[in-house]
Write a protein that holds these residues in place. Structure first.
Motif: not given
Length: 491
Positions: A319-335
């Motif tokens: 995703l980053l190599w293709r020039g993208g950005q990522l925004a994450v909102l959430g919670s869940g499994e610790a790992h």
């Protein structure tokens, strides 16, 4: 006007941990336009009591519930939803998550807490509240699964519709608890509540309700298979004639980019300039590089294996190599939380992670991102992809459940016809997601084609109107069947 009592463990805007709350908050209001008087019974958690300060206190129809004192708090929300909140302090006066204690584990008396909800629903069915008494009960997920068992034990003959929102959550408890729940021992039976030597509230709802629905047609079919049925596929197949799948909708008033007070600028399918201003505002808020040409992908989700978040982490370098950005909102499994935190730390300006849930931020993410990633291994219906469509944030989804039912894949034919609204992938593997992310980046490079897809997405209609009509028709058939059954019994 048909009178229907909804029974559920959460309801927006009073209390919300997931999509169930959105459904319970919106569907009864949509049904009002279809001639259905629907009211909601839910637990009076502290946050519910706080929001219902002006509620009228009423006695419980059956007196005490499972030996505990309580009352009903009767109120109408600002949206016009009529609710009864079950105020039993011994069960619900606990700060925090409705289901989980401070130690991160389920409350040890959850079986009693939600049995009380079902018990009071049955009492309302028998005696009513004031002059209002339901003709039909619409019960939701395992927390309300014992309603038909109590109705049966009390010989109350009212039709019940049980809706499965997620079969993975089954409400399983020790068999010895059956008597503490106030049910006859004979109800611990393989055809009723027994499940691998324990009690399953969910199984009780499926086995004992008049009809069973789930939240998308594809998910209804998937539940018949061992892969998706979570040990209940045999029962689902047995009840196939009484099963149906009706897609969830969204509250088009709450989720409307043209009138959303939680986003930076209004926009619509016809006037889309505000979409770019929301992207800029989102990048600024999360510390991402202010780059309008970088495709910004977002996640608004529980961070779990079920939601396929491990697949996304594995594909982050691509995703980053293709020039993208990522925004994450959430919670869940610790790992997985740790994985997304580390990704943000290692890629400043390119990846942002917010652990937790923030309703205003979820709106800005939908408005400011270009695409939303939902790589779930299974997804009964899903609402975030519907919000994505509404906000012109093209969904990238696994081909399963409601995701398959709601997204038109951007294959060559659909792109040429101008009907594509997002991207589907199968199989649900790292490679499957990687291939589809590449397809999304390729379409992004053709900005005109992307705008056509965005417009088609925003013109999709996934409000509650069509689904509310389907539910109304199902209620009417159930009530007709109940009347015919009674006529047959009196002959």
């Amino acid at each position: 006007m048909n009178k229907v009592l909804f029974v559920a463990s959460e309801c927006y805007p009073l209390v919300k941990t997931g999509g169930l709350a959105d459904v319970i908050g919106a569907l009864p209001l949509a049904l009002a336009g279809e001639g259905v008087d629907a009211r909601v019974l839910l637990p009076a958690y502290p946050e519910v009591c706080e929001r219902l300060k002006e509620a009228e206190a009423l006695p419980l129809p059956g007196g005490k519930v499972l030996g505990q004192d309580g009352r009903l708090l009767a109120a109408t929300t600002e949206e016009g939803l009529k609710v009864w909140a079950l105020d039993v302090p011994a069960f619900f006066a606990r700060v925090g998550n409705p289901y989980v204690g401070p130690n991160g584990h389920d409350w040890p008396d959850n079986h009693l807490r939600f049995a009380a909800l079902s018990r009071v629903a049955a009492d309302i069915a028998a005696r009513g509240v004031g002059r209002w008494r339901p003709q039909l009960l619409h019960i939701h997920d395992w927390q309300a699964g014992l309603v038909p068992a109590y109705l049966s034990a009390d010989e109350i003959d009212l039709p019940t519709l049980f809706t499965i929102h997620n079969i993975a959550f089954q409400g399983v408890f020790p068999a010895a608890e059956i008597t503490r729940l106030g049910l006859p021992g004979r109800y611990y039976h393989r055809d009723l509540t027994e499940f691998w030597g324990q009690i399953s509230f969910l199984k009780a709802g499926i086995a004992m309700s008049s009809k069973v629905s789930t939240v998308s047609p594809t998910y209804a079919r998937e539940l018949e298979s061992p892969e998706f049925g979570w040990g209940l596929d045999g029962l689902i197949r047995h009840r196939q004639a009484d099963m149906c799948g009706i897609l969830n909708g969204i509250d088009a008033g709450v989720w409307d980019p043209a009138n959303d007070p939680l986003i930076a600028a209004p926009y619509s399918a016809e006037k889309s300039a505000g979409k770019a201003r929301n992207k800029e505002a989102l990048q600024e808020r999360l510390g991402l590089e202010n780059d309008p040409n970088a495709p910004l992908l977002c996640v608004v989700s529980r961070l779990t294996q079920q939601k396929g978040m491990d697949l996304l982490l594995e594909n982050l370098p691509q995703l980053l190599w293709r020039g993208g950005q990522l925004a994450v909102l959430g919670s869940g499994e610790a790992h997985l939380e740790a994985g997304f935190r580390e990704a943000a730390f290692n890629n400043p300006g390119r990846v942002a992670t917010v652990i937790g849930y923030n309703e205003p931020l979820s709106h800005l993410l939908q408005a400011g991102a270009d695409a939303i990633v939902i790589p779930s291994r299974y997804e009964p219906c899903g609402l975030t992809q519907l919000y994505g469509l509404r906000y012109g944030t093209l969904p990238i989804v696994a081909r399963t459940g409601g995701l398959a039912d709601t997204i038109i894949d951007a294959n060559a034919a659909a792109v040429q016809a101008g009907t594509a609204t997002g991207f589907q992938f199968a199989p649900v593997t790292p490679e499957g997601l990687r291939h589809t992310l590449d397809r999304a980046f390729d379409l992004w490079a053709d900005r005109k084609a992307w705008r056509v897809a965005r417009r088609a997405a925003m013109q999709s209609d996934f409000g509650w109107s069509a689904s509310a009509r389907l539910y109304r028709n199902l209620y009417r058939r159930m009530l007709k069947d109940a009347r015919q059954k009674k006529m047959g019994e009196t002959r």
